[in-house]
Write a protein that holds these residues in place. Structure first.
Motif, PDB file in Angstrom:
ATOM      1  N   ARG A   1      16.030  31.474  31.988  1.00  0.00           N
ATOM      2  CA  ARG A   1      16.304  32.051  30.669  1.00  0.00           C
ATOM      3  C   ARG A   1      15.010  32.400  29.936  1.00  0.00           C
ATOM      4  N   ALA A   2      14.031  31.500  29.996  1.00  0.00           N
ATOM      5  CA  ALA A   2      12.767  31.750  29.295  1.00  0.00           C
ATOM      6  C   ALA A   2      12.013  32.916  29.925  1.00  0.00           C
ATOM      7  N   ARG A   3      11.929  32.937  31.242  1.00  0.00           N
ATOM      8  CA  ARG A   3      11.169  33.994  31.916  1.00  0.00           C
ATOM      9  C   ARG A   3      11.841  35.353  31.756  1.00  0.00           C
ATOM     10  N   HIS A   4      13.167  35.361  31.775  1.00  0.00           N
ATOM     11  CA  HIS A   4      13.871  36.630  31.577  1.00  0.00           C
ATOM     12  C   HIS A   4      13.607  37.174  30.173  1.00  0.00           C
ATOM     13  N   ALA A   5      13.715  36.319  29.168  1.00  0.00           N
ATOM     14  CA  ALA A   5      13.520  36.776  27.787  1.00  0.00           C
ATOM     15  C   ALA A   5      12.095  37.270  27.569  1.00  0.00           C
ATOM     16  N   ALA A   6      11.106  36.510  28.063  1.00  0.00           N
ATOM     17  CA  ALA A   6       9.710  36.926  27.880  1.00  0.00           C
ATOM     18  C   ALA A   6       9.445  38.233  28.607  1.00  0.00           C
TER      19      ALA A   6
ATOM     20  N   MET B   1       8.552  26.950  27.481  1.00  0.00           N
ATOM     21  CA  MET B   1       7.936  27.972  26.647  1.00  0.00           C
ATOM     22  C   MET B   1       7.338  29.035  27.561  1.00  0.00           C
ATOM     23  N   CYS B   2       7.615  30.298  27.277  1.00  0.00           N
ATOM     24  CA  CYS B   2       6.973  31.412  27.974  1.00  0.00           C
ATOM     25  C   CYS B   2       6.304  32.318  26.952  1.00  0.00           C
ATOM     26  N   ASN B   3       5.050  32.666  27.200  1.00  0.00           N
ATOM     27  CA  ASN B   3       4.357  33.590  26.316  1.00  0.00           C
ATOM     28  C   ASN B   3       4.843  35.014  26.534  1.00  0.00           C
ATOM     29  N   VAL B   4       4.907  35.756  25.453  1.00  0.00           N
ATOM     30  CA  VAL B   4       5.181  37.183  25.513  1.00  0.00           C
ATOM     31  C   VAL B   4       3.831  37.890  25.396  1.00  0.00           C
ATOM     32  N   LEU B   5       3.407  38.526  26.471  1.00  0.00           N
ATOM     33  CA  LEU B   5       2.114  39.197  26.496  1.00  0.00           C
ATOM     34  C   LEU B   5       2.297  40.690  26.279  1.00  0.00           C
TER      35      LEU B   5
ATOM     36  N   VAL C   1       8.654  32.560  23.615  1.00  0.00           N
ATOM     37  CA  VAL C   1      10.061  32.172  23.545  1.00  0.00           C
ATOM     38  C   VAL C   1      10.192  30.731  24.009  1.00  0.00           C
ATOM     39  N   ASN C   2      11.168  30.029  23.458  1.00  0.00           N
ATOM     40  CA  ASN C   2      11.496  28.664  23.871  1.00  0.00           C
ATOM     41  C   ASN C   2      12.959  28.598  24.300  1.00  0.00           C
ATOM     42  N   THR C   3      13.197  27.922  25.421  1.00  0.00           N
ATOM     43  CA  THR C   3      14.554  27.618  25.854  1.00  0.00           C
ATOM     44  C   THR C   3      14.629  26.134  26.172  1.00  0.00           C
TER      45      THR C   3
ATOM     46  N   ALA D   1      21.912  38.324  22.658  1.00  0.00           N
ATOM     47  CA  ALA D   1      23.288  38.373  23.163  1.00  0.00           C
ATOM     48  C   ALA D   1      23.397  37.654  24.502  1.00  0.00           C
ATOM     49  N   ARG D   2      22.374  37.790  25.335  1.00  0.00           N
ATOM     50  CA  ARG D   2      22.396  37.152  26.652  1.00  0.00           C
ATOM     51  C   ARG D   2      22.291  35.644  26.548  1.00  0.00           C
ATOM     52  N   ASP D   3      21.507  35.147  25.553  1.00  0.00           N
ATOM     53  CA  ASP D   3      21.236  33.713  25.454  1.00  0.00           C
ATOM     54  C   ASP D   3      21.235  33.310  23.976  1.00  0.00           C
ATOM     55  N   PRO D   4      22.390  32.943  23.420  1.00  0.00           N
ATOM     56  CA  PRO D   4      22.459  32.583  22.001  1.00  0.00           C
ATOM     57  C   PRO D   4      21.590  31.391  21.619  1.00  0.00           C
ATOM     58  N   GLN D   5      21.199  30.555  22.594  1.00  0.00           N
ATOM     59  CA  GLN D   5      20.348  29.399  22.283  1.00  0.00           C
ATOM     60  C   GLN D   5      18.851  29.752  22.287  1.00  0.00           C
ATOM     61  N   LEU D   6      18.510  30.953  22.728  1.00  0.00           N
ATOM     62  CA  LEU D   6      17.113  31.356  22.828  1.00  0.00           C
ATOM     63  C   LEU D   6      16.423  31.334  21.466  1.00  0.00           C
ATOM     64  N   LYS D   7      15.173  30.851  21.448  1.00  0.00           N
ATOM     65  CA  LYS D   7      14.360  30.869  20.230  1.00  0.00           C
ATOM     66  C   LYS D   7      13.179  31.811  20.456  1.00  0.00           C
ATOM     67  N   ILE D   8      13.079  32.831  19.605  1.00  0.00           N
ATOM     68  CA  ILE D   8      12.016  33.828  19.721  1.00  0.00           C
ATOM     69  C   ILE D   8      11.028  33.629  18.584  1.00  0.00           C
ATOM     70  N   HIS D   9       9.738  33.629  18.908  1.00  0.00           N
ATOM     71  CA  HIS D   9       8.677  33.478  17.909  1.00  0.00           C
ATOM     72  C   HIS D   9       7.662  34.608  18.125  1.00  0.00           C
TER      73      HIS D   9
END
Length: 372
Positions: A358-363, A302-306, A345-347, A322-330
């Motif tokens: 994947r988590a750090r890139h998305a956040a 889990m990575c927080n989006v600040l 986000v959760n990966t 598109a980069r990560d179809p398994q990514l979960k965004i909250h």
């Protein structure tokens, strides 16, 4: 649920499949949970009559924060309203001095500590141990690094006393990393423990949680889970309890903080465990059988989006999904402010390095600190 933040929002989401009628007491109509819950009462949780009016018709009251005055909660109990966790339990999450005193009496390992009166008393505390630096905490109201100071001299120790509340001094622990043990307990005593996680902080705010904690021995993991379960039982906690821990360089664990509600260190469970912390918190406060806390995959991050220099969110979603179809965004529907938690986000997967990246890139992309 008293409190309209993101914890209430995600708890409400977990209750939808159960058909629960979820009622919310929120500070404003714009609060995170108030945007998603149908039955919202806007009012001040510090006002007893507001709480009493809100509680009418509720089968149980629970919380997304620990700040409701205990005397008000005892009045609700006297009115016959089940309050979970109870005010007697919640006192240990509201007041760090009360928490330290009780845990010490129970023989729970904690950092060296005591209540201090003024900066000179802080120096006396430092001299009793290993000297400065010393960690100072206001006993009430602190979270996400607020109400916490690391002071290196008597002159630096003045600020915490200006708030006019008692100040707790603690030794600054030379820890290897921070861990969290999350457990859930029901009124009839059933309890479950989630895998122990590593929690990584940046500027006093949780940034990344790795489940399970990498390289943690089975022995120390079991010790942390047993300790959290014992604390929940001894304090009479009903619902979710997060026990934040220091893992020392000597391979021991010390209790840092307690939270009696769903917790940031348990957000990974939404997508990474058989039953999320939010679903199990609801099951507990309703005295339903608890769900399986085991992880679904070898690793979840889990990575927080600040809050930061936000890009267009739709464009951010396009890139990340598109980069990560398994990514979960909250995302929480909150106004963006620098450093404020506005989502996570959760990966998950079989390879920790890949899951972390994947988590750090998305956040980072959703925050605007990564642009490609």
């Amino acid at each position: 649920m008293v409190g309209g933040g993101q914890l209430a929002r995600m708890t409400h989401e977990a209750g939808i499949p159960l058909g629960l009628k979820f009622k919310l007491l929120s500070d404003t109509p714009q609060d995170s949970a108030a945007q998603a819950v149908a039955d919202v009462v806007v009012g001040d949780y510090r006002d007893l009559e507001t709480l009493r009016a809100f509680a009418r018709g509720c089968d149980v009251i629970t919380f997304d924060h620990e700040h409701v005055p205990l005397e008000h909660l005892r009045a609700l109990e006297a009115d016959g309203v089940p309050v979970r966790p109870s005010p007697d339990a919640l006192a240990h999450a509201q007041d760090k001095g009360v928490m330290r005193e009780r845990l010490t009496a129970l023989g729970v390992p904690c950092p060296r500590h005591r209540i201090v009166r003024d900066p000179a008393d802080v120096t006396a505390f430092a001299q009793e141990g290993t000297g400065y630096p010393v960690v100072l905490k206001t006993v009430r109201g602190g979270y996400d690094g607020k109400g916490v100071w690391v002071v290196r001299s008597e002159a630096e120790a003045a600020d915490p006393f200006r708030a006019g509340v008692p100040v707790l001094a603690e030794e600054k622990v030379d820890f290897a990393r921070e861990l969290a043990a999350n457990v859930v307990r029901s009124p009839h005593g059933q309890a479950v423990a989630y895998p122990v996680v590593e929690s990584q902080q940046v500027n006093g705010v949780c940034d990344t949680v790795i489940a399970p904690a990498p390289g943690l021995s089975e022995e120390l993991s079991g010790e942390a889970q047993e300790l959290a379960l014992r604390i929940a039982k001894e304090l009479g906690v009903v619902g979710h309890l997060a026990v934040e821990l220091f893992e020392t360089r000597q391979g021991e664990i010390l209790v840092n903080e307690l939270a009696m509600r769903p917790h940031n260190s348990g957000h990974w469970t939404q997508d990474g465990s058989m039953t999320s912390q939010f679903a199990n918190h609801l099951r507990a406060v309703l005295d339903l059988p608890l769900g399986d806390p085991r992880a679904r995959t070898p690793w979840t991050v889990m990575c927080n989006v600040l809050g930061g220099d936000y890009p267009d969110m739709y464009a951010g979603y396009l890139h990340c999904m598109a980069r990560d179809p398994q990514l979960k965004i909250h995302m929480y529907g909150k106004d963006v402010k620098p450093g404020r938690k506005v989502g996570h986000v959760n990966t998950y997967g079989d390879d920790l390095d890949d899951v972390l990246e994947r988590a750090r890139h998305a956040a980072g992309y959703l925050r605007g600190t990564i642009t490609e």
